[in-house]
Design a protein around this motif. Structure first.
Motif, PDB file in Angstrom:
ATOM      1  N   LEU A   1       0.968  -1.193  -0.071  1.00  0.00           N
ATOM      2  CA  LEU A   1      -0.045  -0.095   0.196  1.00  0.00           C
ATOM      3  C   LEU A   1       0.950   1.542  -0.474  1.00  0.00           C
ATOM      4  O   LEU A   1       0.796   2.443  -0.407  1.00  0.00           O
ATOM      5  N   ARG A   2       1.753   1.339   0.674  1.00  0.00           N
ATOM      6  CA  ARG A   2       2.919   2.104   0.794  1.00  0.00           C
ATOM      7  C   ARG A   2       3.308   3.026  -0.564  1.00  0.00           C
ATOM      8  O   ARG A   2       3.957   3.697  -0.732  1.00  0.00           O
ATOM      9  N   ASP A   3       4.282   1.930  -1.290  1.00  0.00           N
ATOM     10  CA  ASP A   3       4.687   1.721  -2.348  1.00  0.00           C
ATOM     11  C   ASP A   3       3.623   1.872  -3.615  1.00  0.00           C
ATOM     12  O   ASP A   3       4.121   2.908  -3.776  1.00  0.00           O
ATOM     13  N   ALA A   4       2.272   1.746  -2.957  1.00  0.00           N
ATOM     14  CA  ALA A   4       1.612   2.332  -4.145  1.00  0.00           C
ATOM     15  C   ALA A   4       1.340   3.410  -4.190  1.00  0.00           C
ATOM     16  O   ALA A   4       1.186   4.350  -5.187  1.00  0.00           O
ATOM     17  N   VAL A   5       1.153   4.140  -3.373  1.00  0.00           N
ATOM     18  CA  VAL A   5       0.957   5.662  -1.971  1.00  0.00           C
ATOM     19  C   VAL A   5       2.369   6.792  -2.877  1.00  0.00           C
ATOM     20  O   VAL A   5       1.669   7.384  -3.707  1.00  0.00           O
ATOM     21  N   GLU A   6       3.342   5.915  -2.812  1.00  0.00           N
ATOM     22  CA  GLU A   6       4.190   6.385  -3.058  1.00  0.00           C
ATOM     23  C   GLU A   6       4.466   6.849  -5.005  1.00  0.00           C
ATOM     24  O   GLU A   6       5.021   7.559  -5.148  1.00  0.00           O
ATOM     25  N   GLU A   7       4.109   5.669  -5.429  1.00  0.00           N
ATOM     26  CA  GLU A   7       3.934   5.989  -6.809  1.00  0.00           C
ATOM     27  C   GLU A   7       3.449   6.471  -7.616  1.00  0.00           C
ATOM     28  O   GLU A   7       3.352   7.687  -7.888  1.00  0.00           O
ATOM     29  N   ARG A   8       1.814   6.349  -7.160  1.00  0.00           N
ATOM     30  CA  ARG A   8       0.421   7.775  -7.474  1.00  0.00           C
ATOM     31  C   ARG A   8       1.475   9.577  -6.975  1.00  0.00           C
ATOM     32  O   ARG A   8       1.022  10.060  -8.464  1.00  0.00           O
ATOM     33  N   GLU A   9       2.024   9.476  -6.017  1.00  0.00           N
ATOM     34  CA  GLU A   9       2.540  10.777  -5.760  1.00  0.00           C
ATOM     35  C   GLU A   9       3.885  10.285  -6.756  1.00  0.00           C
ATOM     36  O   GLU A   9       3.280  12.139  -7.114  1.00  0.00           O
ATOM     37  N   ALA A  10       3.845   9.783  -6.766  1.00  0.00           N
ATOM     38  CA  ALA A  10       5.168  10.611  -7.632  1.00  0.00           C
ATOM     39  C   ALA A  10       5.065  10.243  -9.559  1.00  0.00           C
ATOM     40  O   ALA A  10       5.113  11.469 -10.159  1.00  0.00           O
ATOM     41  N   GLU A  11       4.329   9.724  -9.963  1.00  0.00           N
ATOM     42  CA  GLU A  11       3.287  10.343 -11.085  1.00  0.00           C
ATOM     43  C   GLU A  11       2.357  11.059 -10.711  1.00  0.00           C
ATOM     44  O   GLU A  11       2.534  12.143 -11.733  1.00  0.00           O
ATOM     45  N   MET A  12       1.606  12.055 -10.495  1.00  0.00           N
ATOM     46  CA  MET A  12       0.723  12.618 -10.002  1.00  0.00           C
ATOM     47  C   MET A  12       1.804  14.396 -10.793  1.00  0.00           C
ATOM     48  O   MET A  12       1.168  15.411 -11.150  1.00  0.00           O
ATOM     49  N   ALA A  13       3.500  13.470  -9.563  1.00  0.00           N
ATOM     50  CA  ALA A  13       4.204  15.443  -9.406  1.00  0.00           C
ATOM     51  C   ALA A  13       4.332  15.001 -10.335  1.00  0.00           C
ATOM     52  O   ALA A  13       4.803  16.303 -10.873  1.00  0.00           O
ATOM     53  N   GLY A  14       4.670  14.764 -11.364  1.00  0.00           N
ATOM     54  CA  GLY A  14       5.471  14.162 -13.053  1.00  0.00           C
ATOM     55  C   GLY A  14       4.567  14.631 -13.813  1.00  0.00           C
ATOM     56  O   GLY A  14       5.145  15.696 -14.625  1.00  0.00           O
ATOM     57  N   ARG A  15       3.356  14.640 -13.912  1.00  0.00           N
ATOM     58  CA  ARG A  15       1.995  15.240 -14.761  1.00  0.00           C
ATOM     59  C   ARG A  15       2.177  16.531 -14.640  1.00  0.00           C
ATOM     60  O   ARG A  15       2.092  17.265 -15.945  1.00  0.00           O
ATOM     61  N   MET A  16       2.012  16.889 -13.520  1.00  0.00           N
ATOM     62  CA  MET A  16       1.967  18.103 -13.400  1.00  0.00           C
ATOM     63  C   MET A  16       3.412  19.065 -13.286  1.00  0.00           C
ATOM     64  O   MET A  16       3.885  20.389 -14.029  1.00  0.00           O
ATOM     65  N   ARG A  17       4.338  18.851 -13.303  1.00  0.00           N
ATOM     66  CA  ARG A  17       6.172  19.636 -13.499  1.00  0.00           C
ATOM     67  C   ARG A  17       6.245  19.508 -14.951  1.00  0.00           C
ATOM     68  O   ARG A  17       6.334  20.701 -15.987  1.00  0.00           O
ATOM     69  N   ARG A  18       5.669  18.330 -15.785  1.00  0.00           N
ATOM     70  CA  ARG A  18       5.447  18.339 -17.565  1.00  0.00           C
ATOM     71  C   ARG A  18       4.697  19.052 -17.892  1.00  0.00           C
ATOM     72  O   ARG A  18       4.976  19.742 -18.778  1.00  0.00           O
ATOM     73  N   ALA A  19       3.771  19.786 -17.279  1.00  0.00           N
ATOM     74  CA  ALA A  19       2.701  20.639 -17.980  1.00  0.00           C
ATOM     75  C   ALA A  19       2.947  21.385 -17.182  1.00  0.00           C
ATOM     76  O   ALA A  19       3.075  22.508 -18.033  1.00  0.00           O
ATOM     77  N   GLY A  20       3.893  21.914 -16.138  1.00  0.00           N
ATOM     78  CA  GLY A  20       4.426  23.561 -15.812  1.00  0.00           C
ATOM     79  C   GLY A  20       2.789  24.284 -14.873  1.00  0.00           C
ATOM     80  O   GLY A  20       3.142  25.173 -14.449  1.00  0.00           O
ATOM     81  N   VAL A  21       2.790  23.334 -14.298  1.00  0.00           N
ATOM     82  CA  VAL A  21       1.414  23.988 -13.359  1.00  0.00           C
ATOM     83  C   VAL A  21       1.928  22.966 -11.970  1.00  0.00           C
ATOM     84  O   VAL A  21       2.142  22.226 -11.553  1.00  0.00           O
TER      85      VAL A  21
END
Length: 295
Positions: free
Chosen positions: A248-268
């Motif tokens: 569960l912790r790994d899944a949460v960390e993976e979700r957080e990293a994916e979310m941050a990456g998407r926003m960073r690539r969009a400049g948001v």
């Protein structure tokens, strides 16, 4: 007898808005300058002027090239994109994610609206969309509040949030360059990175991610029945199992990293708003780290 939105706005005005007023409106800057919308007058043409601004009727009348001048449009249009899907009902009564979203939406609408800016709202329940066209004034904020109240009492739609559709909807509504604030837990499905990129290319976009403790962890209570708030799917899990908790912790960390990456690539800019945190403290942090821009 005052309505629930009236009482909520009054509480927010006393506890949050008065203390934030000036910090928001004083912290966004003009990033682009244009001709604006209001005609200010005529003046003689000079070599550096855009020939498209020549007023040919005045030029013929005065026998000298004249250009039109405009007062720069200094107003900001704010669009609030509000996630009213089933996963936003998670949390304790009065401080669930949809309650915090309502506080955020009405605070931001009142703050920006007090500067003469126009505020619109798009409320998306995962499938259907309600739109409040941009307007000004306290009464308009209350109109947004009534729509929030209405969607809060409607039965939640058991379907994954379609973020691509939500972002496409606001893109079609925001005709001119606007500030768009997306308030959501960003729990959903589908490929929404490209629509976000397109939206951020044309507008100033800020993401406020509302998070409850239940999103990231489960209490160690043995066998529990968990339910996906978006789809209604249920599963029996052993919340005390170390292997399950590690996954569960790994899944949460993976979700957080994916979310941050998407926003960073969009400049948001992405800001986390925890349901158990003081709203004023959260918004001060958002304002301090964000340069609000207006066109």
């Amino acid at each position: 007898m005052t309505s629930a939105p009236d009482r909520l706005l009054l509480r927010l005005e006393w506890r949050v808005i008065r203390r934030l007023d000036g910090r928001v409106l004083g912290s966004y800057r003009t990033a682009y300058r244009g001709a604006g919308l209001d005609f200010a007058g005529l003046r003689a043409y000079v070599e550096e002027d855009d020939a498209r601004r020549i007023d040919w009727n005045a030029t013929a009348r005065l026998d000298e090239p004249q250009v039109r001048e405009f007062t720069e449009d200094r107003e900001l249009t704010l669009w609030l994109v509000l996630d009213r899907s089933a996963s936003m009902t998670v949390g304790t009564p009065g401080r669930a994610k949809h309650d915090v979203l309502a506080d955020l939406a009405m605070t931001l609408a009142r703050l920006f609206g007090r500067g003469g800016n126009r505020v619109g709202a798009l409320l998306h329940d995962g499938v259907a969309t309600r739109v409040v066209p941009p307007g000004t004034g306290r009464g308009h904020v209350l109109r947004i509040g009534h729509e929030l109240d209405r969607t809060a009492t409607a039965p939640p739609t058991a379907a994954p949030t379609d973020f691509a559709a939500m972002l496409a909807a606001v893109a079609s509504l925001a005709r001119r360059r606007s500030l768009i604030i997306v308030v959501s837990d960003f729990i959903g499905t589908g490929a929404w990175e490209r629509p976000l990129l397109r939206l951020a290319h044309r507008h100033d976009v800020v993401a406020l991610r509302v998070v409850d403790a239940a999103d990231d962890d489960l209490p160690e209570a043995g066998l529990v029945l968990v339910e996906d708030a978006e789809t209604g799917e249920q599963m029996l899990v052993d919340s005390s199992d170390p292997l399950f908790r590690a996954r569960l912790r790994d899944a949460v960390e993976e979700r957080e990293a994916e979310m941050a990456g998407r926003m960073r690539r969009a400049g948001v800019p992405l800001h986390r708003i925890d349901t158990d945190r003081d709203l004023l403290t959260s918004l001060v942090g958002v304002v301090a780290s964000t340069q609000w821009r207006r066109a």
